[in-house]
Design an enzyme around this catalytic site. Structure first.
Site, PDB file in Angstrom:
ATOM      1  N   HIS A   6      35.511  38.749  40.813  1.00 26.80           N
ATOM      2  CA  HIS A   6      36.130  37.731  41.267  1.00 26.80           C
ATOM      3  C   HIS A   6      35.856  37.241  42.768  1.00 26.80           C
ATOM      4  CE1 HIS A   6      40.596  36.331  42.353  1.00 26.80           C
ATOM      5  NE2 HIS A   6      39.827  35.543  42.756  1.00 26.80           N
ATOM      6  N   HIS A   8      34.307  33.825  45.217  1.00 26.64           N
ATOM      7  CA  HIS A   8      34.299  32.177  45.613  1.00 26.64           C
ATOM      8  C   HIS A   8      33.049  32.001  46.285  1.00 26.64           C
ATOM      9  CE1 HIS A   8      37.894  32.304  43.253  1.00 26.64           C
ATOM     10  NE2 HIS A   8      38.603  32.941  44.487  1.00 26.64           N
ATOM     11  N   ARG A  74      35.710  27.960  45.206  1.00 22.62           N
ATOM     12  CA  ARG A  74      36.869  28.104  45.961  1.00 22.62           C
ATOM     13  C   ARG A  74      38.006  27.500  45.361  1.00 22.62           C
ATOM     14  NH1 ARG A  74      36.810  32.308  49.816  1.00 22.62           N
ATOM     15  NH2 ARG A  74      34.653  32.412  49.617  1.00 22.62           N
ATOM     16  N   HIS A 182      43.028  31.548  37.243  1.00 22.92           N
ATOM     17  CA  HIS A 182      43.239  31.497  38.698  1.00 22.92           C
ATOM     18  C   HIS A 182      43.825  30.036  38.843  1.00 22.92           C
ATOM     19  CE1 HIS A 182      42.506  31.850  42.934  1.00 22.92           C
ATOM     20  NE2 HIS A 182      41.960  32.934  42.589  1.00 22.92           N
ATOM     21  N   HIS A 227      44.288  38.626  40.678  1.00 15.78           N
ATOM     22  CA  HIS A 227      45.088  39.425  41.378  1.00 15.78           C
ATOM     23  C   HIS A 227      45.945  40.388  40.815  1.00 15.78           C
ATOM     24  CE1 HIS A 227      44.291  35.297  43.175  1.00 15.78           C
ATOM     25  NE2 HIS A 227      43.619  36.169  43.863  1.00 15.78           N
ATOM     26  N   GLU A 288      37.397  39.171  45.699  1.00 11.11           N
ATOM     27  CA  GLU A 288      37.757  37.731  46.459  1.00 11.11           C
ATOM     28  C   GLU A 288      36.945  37.918  47.714  1.00 11.11           C
ATOM     29  OE1 GLU A 288      41.698  36.309  45.352  1.00 11.11           O
ATOM     30  OE2 GLU A 288      41.551  35.811  47.547  1.00 11.11           O
TER      31      GLU A 288
END
Lengths: 339, 339, 339, 339, 339, 339
Positions: A6, A8, A74, A182, A227, A288
């Site tokens: 995960h 971006h 993103r 997401h 998340h 992330e």
């Protein structure tokens, strides 16, 4: 070895300027192009960023010992709800192309995860052309799936348990790639920020999926909830009694375990709760990084998103579990990580 | 000497990236800032641009002999219709600040014309704070006024002849500065590009203004219609018979001459028609340079937006008229050009 | 000889009363009929009208030396956006029938141009039945096409470059008749009068058409833009640079010349600009007589819509060009004028 | 003597043409005027009409022995829901002026009842200016009140029992004139014709009024329900049990008797039911002549709207009751009939 | 013998609680069930009710001499317009099941009339499954049909004369059962109560049906208009002249007589008017007992809904007519009453 | 001693039937009343319920050792979004009255927490009349506050951090009572069940509140977030970095601790996470008993909602902390528990 599923892309400022341009001319100037050079692309990954604690994307990975990172667009910049729909297509394709160029610039360090041009005014079937292109032509290993292409405007599209999404599931299964669920932006009249909208969407769609026919109709579908699944693991007890009414579908925990979850939570308590609730075998390391959590915790001096440290601190986790979480689960789920 | 009253700032890419960021986070990251250095600001004015024929903003001015240019925000980027309204305010203020820095970077070469934060969900009274700031604090000499803050969405706000706009007119008169009427973006469901929307809006609002009470209520109001007034001078004959019904308001030509028009037309025929229709004394030199017309005409080798050459080619124009058009009318209308 | 291809029937007051009746009973009284006698129909053409300078339709033609006039419905009365759709059908058919009776009453003096029942709640295919009836049964030589059947309400239908309109184009080509592009009424929330809406629609749809696939898909399609093309010839320079980006489609002027334009402009400057911009061979004489321009210019004593006098005054026009403009172009475009 | 309080003016065709014109130009041509001569006004009352059985308005009155008729605008033409609101105002005033001219043309034969410019986008207070003008300047004796200014579109305005209507009630009481409750047109998406909408509105608003505070707040208010009160007298039994719950407001019949009803019903059975249900003292003779009922009943040879004959045929009605119904009740309710 | 074809089940309070529950959880708890015992079902029919004058459903029937009653759901509780549509289906099925249990509990005393799950978001074809189930499996003898599934919200579905309803008509004809036309609830923004909405809907749909093609396309369709047809018999004269325009469809009375009407009117005057207008052979005894009329008239001591007494009091009715009205017409129309 | 501050009344079935009735007649039958006897009210608390595991409300309390319970209305039944608004007012008042009667029936066992008539079409000021009545007249000790009166329909009202809610906060402070933040129903087009909507609303509004001015403007305001704060404690890490940007407002944890949280979570992991995240001093014991969790966990044999057992099982909690959580915190926050 650590595989981070995960994350971006840190794209050059030209991509943002391209987006601004599209939203200004709304297609009147034609598709145009981002026009970033290879140097600019590398610089965006290597130059320190004031948004991410003053160090670069690559430095974050090095610091955290992340060996391989799966890069997606993103999400809060995806602009799925903007019109006309061709803007969404153009921007998504340009973004995926930049991810591809990053992957090529750092061989072995990154894999691509495709953004989809999820304009709500297009049939979901239309979205899958880009999925095929990214996997088939660019070698991407998965896709990111936004469960709310309306981006907080109303009425919403049906949730992920609905047949509305089947054209996407069909292609995911055909290509045998997972999707990271997401959401993207969030606009008025919605009341919450995009970041909070992520959590809301993960909550609603985790429940929608596990109460649906989706995994009966697509037993091989691989979906990863971002998340740590929004509110669901924390609120799991709330849904356990109701699940008893349909014992043939298993307990609530059984149902949750048809999904995968990333570890993108920045407190050890939360991470432990997730692992205990869904099991380490259903969790994938996702940081992330660099992103929302790329600030130093003044109390500990650590980066908030140093999730690998939180994992290390969990004493009750076995070595095997830790290795599965950090690497092996990702290898099982994603094809192409060993290439 | 040539004074160009219709031109838009060439801002560094950081401004576009700032806009993209606002539209992605919708305010969740706070106001932030553009973060462009003085060097970047100068570079944006001095570096060749692929969008504008491969030469820089300043080179365009030098080539065309433009001595003084009144710089406003680039209108199609104004995003007046975006929500929440604070995005519009932030972006407008940042843009005006960059214009101010450009003016400071090139003393004597530029003057500022303010963009207004014309969010349709704000009372027009709210828009005027920025007008006061720009004129009072930054030394700007006028404002740009978007007659369609809805940017092509529906229902439109009332046209410029309506009392809805009086709070803006009051402040324009109080500060004694003119406004350049110029629409901004254009979004679906509108069918036209932003550039064509400019023409549509100038057409509708020129007619709305001259059939209204505005100039009775604000005899000192100075409004300049962009792009030679849209369709109106060309279609003037169409409106002449109707004007005879209210002779007390003068002929259609009399009424047109309560407004000012810029010369931003790229053919000599059009320019001559404009001058014949409204009179050279109601016209101001405006080139929009660099901009839509900054490409070379393959037949003539000239830049399409070399309007000063078209003006030179108009044989019947007297030397005084030419000087008025190129310089003196602007000096009369705008305070502060001599400072 | 003069052939006037842009003119609207002067119908007896019974037609207006019929319309008022339809809009009052909304279909509850059934279709009914206009009930105008042949005498009333002739009287409407021959009696002086206070709306048109105090002389009759025929007297206007005689004064102007118009030998043959192509008569269409008066557009601002078309009420395309009214519901239920059958009202639109009934009213359009009745209007076309009256045009037919006028043509029969004055053999050799008039030809019919059909109005179409362009209710936005009907498929455009439904509109073409009346086109077939008028051409096939009543001997009409063309049709009038309203590019905005919503009449200023929102959301608009797609512009003329869109496939939405192909059913109409197919029948126009099949029947080999031209269409005069001319909008109809204009209602709130639109801000402009119907007359100004004409100009807006001509502007938007001229650009839409020349940037579309329409003339590739229908190379024989003949479309005439009313009122000299709205704003486009005047603003032509604005669109020239952009056209250079797709050289394979020709220059902006090349593209404009795929369309035809009428001469319905009431100033010599405008007429000259039109002829210079698109070429006399793409222009057709159209006076809209009697109509908006049927008032005497107090400065010249002429009727504003004495366009033939303006044409005479253009010194640089050759005799052949003048004859083409006044007669031959129309004969080439329209079948049936020689019958 | 017979006084007919429910009748609509037979206006010259110029009024319909005026309406059609307003709805075509939507105000762009200005107010204009109907432009009917006195002769045309008389002709409209005296010439046979194909819509009304082939005889004239006056002949209908003579045949039926109607000595005095209160003339209101023809309701289905009122166009209250059309925009912009000024159209409604202009058309209403012109119509009232024609009624006034009819009254003057036939001294002693007619009295005027005002239409109100009930645009739903105006405050009801605005409607009352015309009521004051008609009563104060033109000598009208009452007003017609449309309980559904939306004319079948949605959402409706509140019903007549609501405070929304109080500004009108205040002026009616101040001027001491009654109002005839009578709806106007009916448009999609409503499913019913205007004529059926009359009945629906009378039904809904009769019930709304008698269950409201209106007659407590305006004890002197005089409201006449058209067409014998819609469905209410026929369905009276349905509402009687409910009325018992609030005995302090009287029985359902007591409540009905706070209103007046006209006799505009075309069968004897219906008329008898009305008289038995509300009492002859609450009924006023109204024929709507000439109108919907102006056709000959093939079985009896009578005009359907020969309501005076139906009344004669009711054997159980006393002479006094009959005289009250035909004349005296109207004299009591309306001032000015004896002038 | 008396057969009452318009009556609604007195269900145990558990059905209302079930409805409240559905509207609270909106489906989240699953379908659930009413959970009423046979004793509760009998009690609901046998215990005195404060809403219905203090005696029980059965006592009302015994008092009135009603031998056989056709029981349908209580319409104002139908909630057809609630979302999601499955709520409507569940509630309708549960209600029909309770009716079935009542029929079984009192053999020979009741027959069932099905409610249909008329959710406006379902295709009418979907509604007919329940019709087939009720007739085919539960032995019901007819259906209740709500002409306004939107329940007063806007836009309405087309009226009963429209092809929208043909899927229902087809199944009614195939099963050879009649339908009682009876609307359900009524919600804002509609202005009227559900009870008044019944009358409005009967009025609009009676007229819609008799002016439609329905009885040409379904000559065997049997529709019964509730409450004596709303306003129509009372206002019949109003529609007679218009019917003369299409003599091939018969007089207005001929057309009315293609429908059936129940006697559910609580005054003798209304009942006589109905019988005179449509003929005793088109009327069926319907009392709605116990219901709106189940209160004692303080003037007579009778129950308002003692319609059999009103019928007895009509002196001019022959014995045969009275027997037809009370029993034989129902036997002819409904199959299965003799079983 | 255990005080349970999150629990909803077990009302007799008559309350549900009352709700069903209101939603059926929409006010046409007047307010009516629930009509439950004292015996029925006691029975509802004392009879075993199939929805809650087969034992009674009181038995649940006894089993769990809950000494005092604060009873509020059952939220998913609140129907705040139903129209007209008076239905909401009536139903809320009736529900509060039943709670009051329960409190009186069991002296010392229960305290009342008021539901508010939060119709979105009423000004929040209107809602506070019932708050004053309940606290002032009925002795209630707090209120339940629904942050989404639209119940999932769109557009939402502003979140709890907005000034929209200040009229309620003012009265809460004036009366010195806390509010339990708890949403109500959830309807289409929202995608989630009411139960999941609780979690979503707690998530959105916890964040809204702690980022707002509310606690600066109302330092004494006491708000308790239900169900352990939705997703927020689990996702707390996600919000910590952002909070560093405004250090003057404290850390994210500091901000969270301006609120209170109930313990209504059914897993020990979740409970521990909550206590660690916000501190035991900000938590109040709340069981929602009997409710969603009132089923036996087949693995443990315990009731899911035996939260007191989970608390007992938390080894690291001190005796004081446990006592505070179970009793003392509630006594500090609520006045009136000692009476």
């Amino acid at each position: 070895m650590i595989i981070d599923i995960h994350a971006h892309v840190s794209a050059p400022i030209e991509l943002a300027a391209y987006k601004a341009s599209l939203l200004s001319h709304r297609g009147a100037h034609g598709r145009g192009k981002v026009g970033a050079s290879d140097d600019q692309i590398r610089a965006a990954m290597e130059e320190p960023s004031r948004f991410f604690g003053g160090i670069s994307h690559l430095a974050h990975l090095d610091d955290a010992g992340i060996d391989l990172q799966v890069l997606s667009p993103r999400p809060f910049q995806a602009m799925h709800s903007e019109e006309p729909a061709k803007l969404v297509r153009w921007y998504t394709e340009e973004t995926n192309d930049i991810i591809h160029r990053v992957c090529q610039a750092y061989p072995g360090r990154f894999r691509g995860m495709a953004g989809l041009p999820q304009s709500p005014s297009l049939d979901p079937r239309e979205w899958t052309h880009e999925l095929r292109r990214c996997v088939g032509e660019l070698g991407f290993v998965g896709a990111m799936l936004n469960p709310d292409p309306m981006e907080g405007t109303s009425p919403p599209k049906p949730p992920l348990g609905d047949r509305y999404w089947y054209p996407v599931y069909e292609v995911l299964c055909e290509l045998d790639v997972p999707a990271l669920v997401h959401s993207a932006g969030c606009r008025p009249p919605a009341r919450e920020s995009y970041s909070l909208h992520f959590i809301v969407e993960e909550t609603i769609n985790t429940i929608s999926l596990i109460n649906s026919q989706v995994f009966k109709d697509f037993p091989d579908l691989k979906l990863i909830m971002s998340h740590g699944g929004g509110a669901v693991p924390y609120q799991a007890g709330r849904f356990m009694p109701g699940a008893l009414r349909r014992p043939e579908d298993g307990t609530f925990t059984d149902r949750l375990r048809r999904l995968y979850f990333d570890s993108c939570l920045y407190t050890q308590d939360a991470l432990e709760l997730l692992l205990r609730t869904v099991g380490a075998d259903r969790c994938l390391f996702g940081s992330e990084k660099p992103g929302t959590g790329s600030a130093r915790n003044p109390e500990t001096g650590r980066w908030f998103d140093d999730i690998h440290l939180l994992i290390e601190d969990i004493g009750w986790l076995s070595g095997d579990e830790r290795a599965d979480l950090l690497e092996n689960n990702a290898r099982k789920l994603f094809g192409g990580l060993d290439d």
